[in-house]
Design a protein around this motif. Structure first.
Motif, PDB file in Angstrom:
ATOM      1  N   LYS A  70       0.245  -6.620   5.713  1.00  0.00           N
ATOM      2  CA  LYS A  70      -0.317  -7.933   6.026  1.00  0.00           C
ATOM      3  C   LYS A  70      -1.815  -7.777   6.214  1.00  0.00           C
ATOM      4  CE  LYS A  70       3.896  -9.550   8.023  1.00  0.00           C
ATOM      5  NZ  LYS A  70       4.487 -10.754   8.337  1.00  0.00           N
ATOM      6  N   CYS A  71      -2.518  -8.877   6.297  1.00  0.00           N
ATOM      7  CA  CYS A  71      -3.981  -8.861   6.434  1.00  0.00           C
ATOM      8  C   CYS A  71      -4.427  -8.048   7.648  1.00  0.00           C
ATOM      9  CB  CYS A  71      -4.519 -10.282   6.542  1.00  0.00           C
ATOM     10  SG  CYS A  71      -4.095 -11.328   5.139  1.00  0.00           S
ATOM     11  N   SER A  72      -3.618  -8.067   8.708  1.00  0.00           N
ATOM     12  CA  SER A  72      -3.972  -7.358   9.944  1.00  0.00           C
ATOM     13  C   SER A  72      -3.964  -5.839   9.768  1.00  0.00           C
ATOM     14  CB  SER A  72      -3.026  -7.759  11.076  1.00  0.00           C
ATOM     15  OG  SER A  72      -1.695  -7.462  10.716  1.00  0.00           O
ATOM     16  N   TYR A  73      -3.484  -5.333   8.646  1.00  0.00           N
ATOM     17  CA  TYR A  73      -3.510  -3.893   8.397  1.00  0.00           C
ATOM     18  C   TYR A  73      -4.956  -3.399   8.285  1.00  0.00           C
ATOM     19  CZ  TYR A  73      -2.367   0.629   6.330  1.00  0.00           C
ATOM     20  OH  TYR A  73      -2.254   1.968   6.083  1.00  0.00           O
ATOM     21  N   CYS A  74      -5.827  -4.182   7.656  1.00  0.00           N
ATOM     22  CA  CYS A  74      -7.236  -3.799   7.486  1.00  0.00           C
ATOM     23  C   CYS A  74      -8.179  -4.587   8.391  1.00  0.00           C
ATOM     24  CB  CYS A  74      -7.680  -4.010   6.041  1.00  0.00           C
ATOM     25  SG  CYS A  74      -6.891  -2.908   4.862  1.00  0.00           S
ATOM     26  N   HIS A  75      -7.811  -5.811   8.741  1.00  0.00           N
ATOM     27  CA  HIS A  75      -8.704  -6.681   9.497  1.00  0.00           C
ATOM     28  C   HIS A  75      -8.332  -6.707  10.970  1.00  0.00           C
ATOM     29  CE1 HIS A  75     -10.667  -8.109   5.892  1.00  0.00           C
ATOM     30  NE2 HIS A  75      -9.476  -8.279   5.329  1.00  0.00           N
ATOM     31  N   ALA A  76      -9.344  -6.545  11.826  1.00  0.00           N
ATOM     32  CA  ALA A  76      -9.154  -6.505  13.280  1.00  0.00           C
ATOM     33  C   ALA A  76      -8.963  -7.917  13.839  1.00  0.00           C
ATOM     34  CB  ALA A  76     -10.375  -5.857  13.940  1.00  0.00           C
ATOM     35  N   ILE A  93     -10.502   1.499  10.646  1.00  0.00           N
ATOM     36  CA  ILE A  93     -10.837   2.509   9.638  1.00  0.00           C
ATOM     37  C   ILE A  93     -10.191   2.180   8.296  1.00  0.00           C
ATOM     38  CG2 ILE A  93      -8.939   4.036  10.268  1.00  0.00           C
ATOM     39  CD1 ILE A  93     -12.451   5.159   9.170  1.00  0.00           C
ATOM     40  N   GLU A  94      -9.059   1.477   8.323  1.00  0.00           N
ATOM     41  CA  GLU A  94      -8.374   1.116   7.081  1.00  0.00           C
ATOM     42  C   GLU A  94      -9.253   0.266   6.166  1.00  0.00           C
ATOM     43  OE1 GLU A  94      -5.204   2.032  10.080  1.00  0.00           O
ATOM     44  OE2 GLU A  94      -7.046   0.854  10.116  1.00  0.00           O
ATOM     45  N   LYS A  95     -10.124  -0.528   6.766  1.00  0.00           N
ATOM     46  CA  LYS A  95     -11.025  -1.362   5.959  1.00  0.00           C
ATOM     47  C   LYS A  95     -12.030  -0.486   5.204  1.00  0.00           C
ATOM     48  CE  LYS A  95     -13.819  -5.522   6.323  1.00  0.00           C
ATOM     49  NZ  LYS A  95     -14.348  -6.529   7.248  1.00  0.00           N
ATOM     50  N   GLU A  96     -12.539   0.530   5.855  1.00  0.00           N
ATOM     51  CA  GLU A  96     -13.480   1.444   5.197  1.00  0.00           C
ATOM     52  C   GLU A  96     -12.768   2.267   4.128  1.00  0.00           C
ATOM     53  OE1 GLU A  96     -17.107   2.405   4.227  1.00  0.00           O
ATOM     54  OE2 GLU A  96     -16.673   1.024   5.862  1.00  0.00           O
ATOM     55  N   ILE A  97     -11.544   2.659   4.385  1.00  0.00           N
ATOM     56  CA  ILE A  97     -10.756   3.388   3.387  1.00  0.00           C
ATOM     57  C   ILE A  97     -10.524   2.491   2.168  1.00  0.00           C
ATOM     58  CG2 ILE A  97      -8.483   4.384   2.908  1.00  0.00           C
ATOM     59  CD1 ILE A  97      -8.493   5.336   5.877  1.00  0.00           C
ATOM     60  N   ALA A  98     -10.206   1.218   2.415  1.00  0.00           N
ATOM     61  CA  ALA A  98      -9.984   0.275   1.305  1.00  0.00           C
ATOM     62  C   ALA A  98     -11.249   0.122   0.468  1.00  0.00           C
ATOM     63  CB  ALA A  98      -9.544  -1.080   1.862  1.00  0.00           C
ATOM     64  N   ARG A  99     -12.402   0.080   1.124  1.00  0.00           N
ATOM     65  CA  ARG A  99     -13.668  -0.007   0.364  1.00  0.00           C
ATOM     66  C   ARG A  99     -13.842   1.213  -0.542  1.00  0.00           C
ATOM     67  NH1 ARG A  99     -16.872  -2.029   5.572  1.00  0.00           N
ATOM     68  NH2 ARG A  99     -16.844  -4.271   5.155  1.00  0.00           N
ATOM     69  N   GLY A 100     -13.531   2.387  -0.014  1.00  0.00           N
ATOM     70  CA  GLY A 100     -13.618   3.601  -0.827  1.00  0.00           C
ATOM     71  C   GLY A 100     -12.658   3.562  -2.004  1.00  0.00           C
TER      72      GLY A 100
END
Length: 172
Positions: A70-76, A93-100
């Motif tokens: 769900k969106c909450s996996y990457c978004h705080a 940190i998942e958001k930064e991993i997704a960017r990579g």
């Protein structure tokens, strides 16, 4: 005479009412939100700043489907209301991993697949995407850890078979 005035007043009232309702039908609230000018995004670092809301929503739905999250996996969560998400926040940190990962797939598509497309080449090529590795799992480590044993079953003599045959033909 009084009846005539009442009838005339009635028709004027009906006419004005119809005109107001007719103008109300053309109010601008019916414009779909994706056609409205986009306000600048607050924290897009990899995706283009001029991306439309519907394109961004489409990408995000694709990511959530590819990883089964769900969106909450990457978004705080928002600091003011915990039931809402703070999409601009970089707390997870998942958001930064997704960017990579987005950079990685863009690089793979641009450098390894786009050059081999026929002319006229498309502006973007989407051969490699999230689901290719994730396959509906947020962390595909278990799935990918078995890849080494799968590749050991290949016969090294079969690798570059075409090139070997061409070399043999040249020698003859």
């Amino acid at each position: 005479m009084k009846t005539k005035k009442k009838l005339l007043t009635f028709f004027y009232t009906v006419g004005i009412l119809m005109m107001v309702m007719g103008l109300y039908a053309f109010k601008s609230a019916n414009v779909h939100e994706s056609y409205l000018p986009q306000t600048p995004w607050k924290n897009l670092k990899v995706l283009p700043q001029d991306i439309s809301k519907d394109s961004l929503d489409y990408l995000m739905k694709g990511y959530t489907t590819a990883l089964s999250v769900k969106c909450s996996y990457c978004h705080a969560p928002s600091t003011s209301d915990a039931s809402k998400l703070d999409f601009a926040s970089d707390l997870k940190i998942e958001k930064e991993i997704a960017r990579g990962m987005i950079k990685m797939t863009d690089d793979l598509n641009a450098n390894y697949f786009r050059p081999h497309f026929p002319e006229p080449k498309p502006a973007q090529v989407h051969v490699v995407n999230c689901v290719l590795c994730h396959r509906g799992v947020a962390n595909p480590e278990k799935y990918l850890s078995q890849m080494g044993s799968m590749y050991q079953t290949y016969d090294p003599e079969l690798i570059n078979r075409k090139e070997k045959i061409l070399e043999q033909m040249k020698k003859q």
